[in-house]
Design an enzyme around this catalytic site. Structure first.
Site, short mmCIF file in Angstrom:
data_model
loop_
_atom_site.label_atom_id
_atom_site.label_comp_id
_atom_site.label_asym_id
_atom_site.label_seq_id
_atom_site.Cartn_x
_atom_site.Cartn_y
_atom_site.Cartn_z
N HIS A 306 0.85 -1.19 0.00
CA HIS A 306 0.00 0.00 0.00
C HIS A 306 0.88 1.23 0.00
O HIS A 306 1.95 1.22 0.63
CB HIS A 306 -0.89 0.00 1.25
CG HIS A 306 -2.05 0.94 1.16
ND1 HIS A 306 -1.94 2.27 1.45
CD2 HIS A 306 -3.33 0.74 0.78
CE1 HIS A 306 -3.11 2.85 1.27
NE2 HIS A 306 -3.98 1.96 0.86
N ASP A 363 -8.00 -5.16 0.24
CA ASP A 363 -8.51 -5.92 -0.91
C ASP A 363 -8.16 -7.39 -0.86
O ASP A 363 -8.69 -8.19 -1.63
CB ASP A 363 -7.94 -5.34 -2.21
CG ASP A 363 -8.48 -3.96 -2.46
OD1 ASP A 363 -9.67 -3.75 -2.20
OD2 ASP A 363 -7.71 -3.09 -2.88
N1 ACO Z 1 4.08 -7.70 -4.69
C1 ACO Z 1 5.41 -7.74 -4.88
N2 ACO Z 1 6.22 -6.66 -4.76
C2 ACO Z 1 5.64 -5.49 -4.45
C3 ACO Z 1 4.26 -5.38 -4.25
C4 ACO Z 1 3.46 -6.54 -4.37
N3 ACO Z 1 2.14 -6.48 -4.19
N4 ACO Z 1 3.95 -4.09 -3.95
C5 ACO Z 1 5.09 -3.41 -3.98
N5 ACO Z 1 6.13 -4.26 -4.27
C6 ACO Z 1 7.55 -3.90 -4.35
C7 ACO Z 1 7.85 -3.17 -5.65
O1 ACO Z 1 8.23 -4.06 -6.65
C8 ACO Z 1 8.95 -2.23 -5.22
O2 ACO Z 1 10.13 -2.99 -5.20
P1 ACO Z 1 11.56 -2.29 -5.55
O3 ACO Z 1 11.77 -1.25 -4.49
O4 ACO Z 1 12.51 -3.41 -5.50
O5 ACO Z 1 11.36 -1.67 -6.91
C9 ACO Z 1 8.59 -1.87 -3.78
O6 ACO Z 1 7.80 -2.98 -3.28
C10 ACO Z 1 7.80 -0.57 -3.65
O7 ACO Z 1 6.68 -0.65 -4.54
P2 ACO Z 1 5.99 0.63 -5.20
O8 ACO Z 1 5.14 0.16 -6.34
O9 ACO Z 1 7.03 1.66 -5.47
O10 ACO Z 1 5.09 1.14 -4.00
P3 ACO Z 1 3.87 2.11 -4.12
O11 ACO Z 1 3.67 2.65 -2.76
O12 ACO Z 1 4.04 3.08 -5.23
O13 ACO Z 1 2.69 1.11 -4.55
C11 ACO Z 1 0.80 -0.30 -4.56
C12 ACO Z 1 1.64 0.72 -3.76
C13 ACO Z 1 0.41 0.28 -5.93
C14 ACO Z 1 -0.50 -0.56 -3.78
C15 ACO Z 1 1.61 -1.60 -4.72
O14 ACO Z 1 1.97 -2.13 -3.45
C16 ACO Z 1 0.86 -2.66 -5.53
O15 ACO Z 1 0.91 -2.64 -6.77
N6 ACO Z 1 0.12 -3.59 -4.86
C17 ACO Z 1 -0.69 -4.55 -5.55
C18 ACO Z 1 -2.01 -3.90 -5.97
C19 ACO Z 1 -2.94 -3.65 -4.82
O16 ACO Z 1 -3.16 -4.52 -3.97
N7 ACO Z 1 -3.55 -2.45 -4.78
C20 ACO Z 1 -4.54 -2.09 -3.76
C21 ACO Z 1 -4.14 -0.88 -2.99
S1 ACO Z 1 -5.31 -0.58 -1.71
C22 ACO Z 1 -6.58 0.28 -2.43
O17 ACO Z 1 -6.45 0.96 -3.41
C23 ACO Z 1 -7.89 0.17 -1.79
#
Ligand code: ACO
Length: 428
Positions: A306, A363
């Site tokens: 998140h 979620d």
């Molecule tokens: N699985 C594996 N790796 C992940 C995940 C995941 N679900 N989420 C983040 N990471 C990793 C990324 O690859 C990144 O790694 P790196 O630093 O080696 O490049 C690091 O963690 C940071 O990730 P970002 O995408 O930069 O984090 P951000 O805060 O921008 O993204 C997000 C948050 C979009 C929710 C992300 O965690 C994600 O895509 N999750 C899956 C989708 C999801 O569940 N969304 C629901 C959000 S809640 C809502 O809207 C109600």
């Protein structure tokens, strides 16, 4: 304001910036005078370090996994209140007395019907239209029907349109579902609760009576509470930005619905359930964990991670408990839930997820319950929109009532061509 100042140095120029202090959360450097004083902008795509407004509605401490609405922890609200009570709280700042709650619930129940001509809009959509596509269209179209409540400078108009939006959203969402499966629309029954009425409009048919299952009703009501508001997320910021130009509330909420639709936001519960089904059985979990950790594989664990929570999402904890209650009561055994529990345990003990502070979000479990209740995955985001309408409306009202409110207008770091002369066709 605190007595702290931030000092910004750009080359030989220096500027003192006030530091503002909220009632909770990090201090905020007030850069409003930055451009006027220095001719410089800040650059913050995705608003990772930018507070876009003042708000007294919802507080999140992502590091600690805390979510408060008007000061009340989400776990307490989910346990003890109803969606109508939480809606009242978000709109009015305080928990209602019994009389206030009864009045509010009565008012909402008296706005549940849609203008009959609006019901005809549905027939213009293809049967296989996504419910969110229909919701964007129909909610936007409300502004063509309820002219008597679109003067945003009038607090009474704002109140009536807020009530209309909250009341009509279940009718709109249920009708979108009914249309997609070719069944007749079921009109509201105001003797039922907000959530019971929605269940009946969704799963009932005119040919026979529909009995609301109280366990399902309570679980869905709780899911609505968990989704009611979440401070300045993408869709709420969209509603505020649309509203900042003076657009009417129905159009603003339609904009919020459009933003919520995306898979990185409201669409994630659908993606999480699909992922869990694809994993299928616990023995396949390690393979997917390895894929999620592989930088060369775009796969992510959906329902994990998140932007704000770097700890367990407090809503996910309530959601997990609710799945158990619903399954126990309905006598359901779903291997997907077992897979989810084991996936969570394995991920939480894995260094990759621990180091990156990736925890289950709201979620991760919500799709499992919604599916057990009988909703198709395409309805998941529509349910989210229904519940979030309360937060959108409350945030929109807060913004419009603020005398200092101005149109939202971000600036940019321009990287295109510098000025050049127009070339006639024969010179290109
Ligand atoms: N699985 C594996 N790796 C992940 C995940 C995941 N679900 N989420 C983040 N990471 C990793 C990324 O690859 C990144 O790694 P790196 O630093 O080696 O490049 C690091 O963690 C940071 O990730 P970002 O995408 O930069 O984090 P951000 O805060 O921008 O993204 C997000 C948050 C979009 C929710 C992300 O965690 C994600 O895509 N999750 C899956 C989708 C999801 O569940 N969304 C629901 C959000 S809640 C809502 O809207 C109600």
């Amino acid at each position: 304001m605190t007595d702290k100042q931030a000092k910004l140095e750009i080359g030989t120029d220096s500027l003192d910036l006030p530091v503002l202090q909220g009632s909770c959360g990090p201090d905020v450097v007030d850069i409003r005078k930055l451009y006027g004083s220095t001719g410089k902008f800040t650059f913050d795509p995705g608003y990772k370090s930018t507070a876009s407004c003042e708000s007294a509605l919802t507080f999140i401490d992502g590091e600690e996994g805390v979510l408060l609405h008007r000061g009340y922890p989400i776990g307490q609200l989910a346990e003890n209140s109803s969606f109508m009570e939480t809606a009242y709280l978000l709109l009015n700042n305080d928990l209602p007395s019994q009389g206030e709650l009864d009045d509010f619930t009565y008012t909402i129940s008296r706005h549940t019907m849609l203008h009959e001509q609006l019901m005809q809009f549905y027939r213009g959509f293809r049967r296989d239209a996504h419910p969110m596509a229909i919701m964007c269209g129909v909610v936007g179209a409300l502004s063509a029907f309820y002219h008597d409540s679109t003067d945003i400078s009038d607090p009474d108009h704002r109140k009536i349109s807020s009530h209309r939006l909250i009341a009509k959203m279940p009718t709109i969402a249920a009708a979108a579902y009914k249309y997609s499966i070719g069944q007749p629309f079921v009109y509201p029954d105001n003797s039922l609760s907000y959530t019971g009425n929605f269940l009946r409009m969704t799963f009932g048919v005119p040919a026979e009576p529909y009995e609301v299952n109280p366990v399902v009703e309570k679980a869905l009501d709780r899911i609505f509470i968990l989704h009611a508001d979440h401070e300045q997320n993408a869709s709420t910021s969209t509603v505020r930005l649309a509203g900042s130009s003076g657009a009417n509330p129905f159009a603003c909420i339609a904009a919020g619905i459009a933003c919520l639709w995306g898979p990185a936001h409201g669409g994630a519960n659908e993606a999480a359930l699909n992922m869990l089904k694809e994993i299928g059985t616990p023995d396949r979990i390690p393979h997917y964990i390895e894929r999620a950790k592989d930088r060369n594989d775009p796969f992510r664990l959906m329902g994990f991670g998140h932007r704000v929570y770097k700890n367990y999402d407090p809503r996910a904890a309530v959601m997990q408990k609710t799945v158990r209650e619903v399954f126990d009561s309905l006598g359901v055994k779903d291997p997907v839930f077992e897979t989810a529990l084991q996936l969570e345990e394995i991920a939480l003990n894995d260094d990759y997820f621990r180091e990156k502070k990736l925890f289950p979000n709201v979620d991760f479990y919500s799709g499992i319950i919604l599916s057990a209740i009988g909703f198709p995955t395409t309805m998941f985001t529509a349910l989210f929109a229904l519940a979030r309408t309360v937060g959108w409306v409350a945030q929109w009202n807060e913004m419009i009532s603020d005398p200092g409110q101005v149109i939202g207008r971000p600036r940019q770091l321009y990287t295109g061509p510098t000025e050049r002369d127009y070339l006639s066709m024969d010179k290109r």
